[in-house]
Every structure is written in C-alpha cells, then in structure tokens.
Design a protein around this motif. Structure first.
Motif, PDB file in Angstrom:
ATOM      1  N   ASN A   8       0.862  -1.174   0.000  1.00 39.97           N
ATOM      2  CA  ASN A   8       0.000   0.000   0.000  1.00 39.97           C
ATOM      3  C   ASN A   8       0.901   1.228   0.000  1.00 39.97           C
ATOM      4  N   ALA A  11      -1.180   6.677  -1.231  1.00 40.28           N
ATOM      5  CA  ALA A  11      -1.379   7.876  -2.067  1.00 40.28           C
ATOM      6  C   ALA A  11      -0.162   8.786  -2.000  1.00 40.28           C
ATOM      7  N   GLU A  36      -3.764   1.678  -2.904  1.00 39.53           N
ATOM      8  CA  GLU A  36      -3.971   3.080  -2.535  1.00 39.53           C
ATOM      9  C   GLU A  36      -3.189   4.010  -3.450  1.00 39.53           C
ATOM     10  N   THR A  37      -3.311   3.750  -4.750  1.00 41.97           N
ATOM     11  CA  THR A  37      -2.848   4.717  -5.738  1.00 41.97           C
ATOM     12  C   THR A  37      -3.818   5.899  -5.720  1.00 41.97           C
ATOM     13  N   SER A  38      -3.419   6.990  -6.342  1.00 41.87           N
ATOM     14  CA  SER A  38      -4.260   8.182  -6.334  1.00 41.87           C
ATOM     15  C   SER A  38      -4.149   8.896  -7.680  1.00 41.87           C
ATOM     16  N   THR A  43       1.646   9.022  -7.736  1.00 40.39           N
ATOM     17  CA  THR A  43       1.243   7.816  -8.463  1.00 40.39           C
ATOM     18  C   THR A  43       1.606   7.930  -9.935  1.00 40.39           C
ATOM     19  N   ASP A  66     -11.107   8.677  -6.718  1.00 40.50           N
ATOM     20  CA  ASP A  66     -11.025   7.660  -5.680  1.00 40.50           C
ATOM     21  C   ASP A  66      -9.666   6.964  -5.731  1.00 40.50           C
ATOM     22  N   ARG A  67      -9.267   6.370  -4.626  1.00 34.72           N
ATOM     23  CA  ARG A  67      -8.023   5.621  -4.561  1.00 34.72           C
ATOM     24  C   ARG A  67      -8.176   4.307  -5.329  1.00 34.72           C
ATOM     25  N   ARG A  92     -10.376   0.168  -8.256  1.00 37.12           N
ATOM     26  CA  ARG A  92      -9.830  -0.486  -7.071  1.00 37.12           C
ATOM     27  C   ARG A  92      -9.398  -1.927  -7.333  1.00 37.12           C
TER      28      ARG A  92
END
Length: 266
Positions: A8, A11, A36-38, A43, A66-67, A92
């Motif tokens: 993870n 972000a 939890e990329t952003s 990212t 959204d992540r 996601r």
C-alpha cells in the motif's frame, strides 16, 4: 519461480514516491501490486517510471479521484480479466493473466476503508459484494490459477487481538475466498502465526494486506513473508507482502533501470 509483491503506497506525494521507487528498484519481484494509488503526481510518477523501464502497467484511474490499485509486471500479459471490470469501483482492482506455465491470473485489490458513517459502510459493502460476485463468475479452471493480493481492509474472525467494530460482511470476505478455494498464502507457510501489516495509533497490529492463491497453485507456494522495512523506513504505513510460486516457466520482458537518479521537488 514467479515472485509477486504487494504494498500500500498511501497515495504517495511526489517526494515520497521517489523514495518508494528507490526501494522498489532494488527488488527483483516479477509483479508489483500497488494499492492506494491516487490521482496525484506521486502515483503518476511511479507508474510512468515503470512504463519507461519497460514494465506493463494495468491501472484504471477513477474519474471521481477515488483511490485505486495498479498491477505492474515485467512478465508479459496474455489477457485481461474483464470479469472484474464490473465491480462497483473499477479502479480499485487491477487484473490480468500472465504469460507463465501454467498461466497464472493475478488480481490486485484495494478494498475501501470506512468509518462509522452509513455512506462509507455502504460503499465498502457494495464493493465487497461486487468483487465476490465477479469472482464467482470466473471459470473454475481460471479461479484455480488465480492469485489475489492487496490491501483488503478486513481482518479474520481468528485475528489476535480480535479488534472490535468489524462487521459480518468484512469477516465474510476472507471466508468467501476460502469457500471459493482460495488459500491464505501466509497461513499456508506459517500456520497459526499472527502477522500484522498496519499498526494503529495505540500500537495494536492489524493484518490488512494479504495474498490468496487458487487450488491449483497451493502446492507451488514456496514462500510468503511480511516485509516491515517499508514501515520502518517510513516509505508507507503498511508492511509489504512478498509471495513466491514455483512455476514451470516464466517469460520476462527486457526491463531497464528504475532508479531515481535525480529527484526534483516542486
């Protein structure tokens, strides 16, 4: 051997993304599942560097910011897994079938977190339900060769300590995986040992990050471990998880250097 790592990235902003890249560049895994990329610069930087180095990147940016999840592979892809395109938050998940023998499908997942509010609970429950529905639609022979990994944001009923506040549908995610024939890789390697991948403010540990493998791959697991150096070096607040599978053959792309030689801050 096929090696896969999930972490993870929280972000990551641009500066921390450069530090993460430095750590990842020293790893030799074939596949990275980044959760939890952003929509931020960190990212974008990470994924661009992977692409420039010759890796294949599977990532669906969310239009609402959204992540999400990214699948980064130095193994060529044979096909995507369109069954998961219909989950309630497509960004996601990141999934593909790898060019290996036997062919292995990898599904990266970042389950939404929640608080006590009804809207976030409903969002998480809808995502879990849609994910399990898509999983159930996979042909059995493909599900048997599936690796699921990422940040599930749930714990098991057997977790020690058993933290209060988790709802039945959250425990049910891991139980549904088991019913579908997916085996907890760490539990297979280290039965009865309680691992943690995230530590709360009170110092209590939570196991949020996992790998599960299908029935045809269970006998090929040759290692699964939590790597706490990512937390200890403050690259992210999660431990990474590494998985090794003994496959007959793994094709690899000619990838270049990922090292971040010059870090420019803005």
């Amino acid at each position: 051997m096929l090696s896969i790592l999930t972490v993870n990235i929280g972000a990551a902003a641009r500066e921390r993304a450069g530090e993460l890249l430095g750590w990842l560049s020293a790893r030799n895994e074939d596949v990275f599942v980044l959760t939890e990329t952003s929509a931020g610069a960190g990212t974008a930087y990470l994924l661009d560097r992977f692409r420039q180095a010759g890796f294949v990147v599977v990532h669906t940016p969310d239009g609402n910011g959204d992540r999400g999840t990214a699948l980064v592979s130095r193994v060529p892809l044979m096909a995507d897994l369109s069954a998961f395109a219909g989950v309630s938050i497509p960004g996601r998940v990141a999934a593909a079938v790898l060019d290996t023998t036997p062919a292995v499908a990898v599904l990266g997942v970042y389950v939404p977190s929640r608080d006590r509010s009804a809207d976030k609970t409903e969002k998480k429950q809808a995502f879990v339900a849609s994910l399990l529905s898509a999983l159930g639609e996979l042909p059995v022979e493909l599900r048997d060769r599936l690796v699921v990994g990422g940040d599930y944001n749930v714990i098991a009923r057997t977790h020690r300590p058993l933290h209060p506040g988790f709802l039945p549908f959250e425990f049910g995610l891991l139980e549904a995986f088991e019913r579908q024939g997916l085996v907890d890789a760490y539990e297979k390697c280290s039965p009865g040992e309680q691992a943690y991948s995230w530590i709360g403010r009170t110092g209590d540990g939570y196991r949020y990050d996992y790998f599960h493998v299908g029935a045809a791959l269970t006998g090929r697991i040759n290692g699964c471990a939590y790597l706490h150096e990512t937390r200890e070096q403050r690259l992210t607040d999660h431990a990474a998880v590494a998985l090794g599978l003994g496959l007959d053959a793994v094709k690899r792309l000619p990838t270049g250097d990922l090292a971040d030689d010059v870090l420019t801050l803005f």
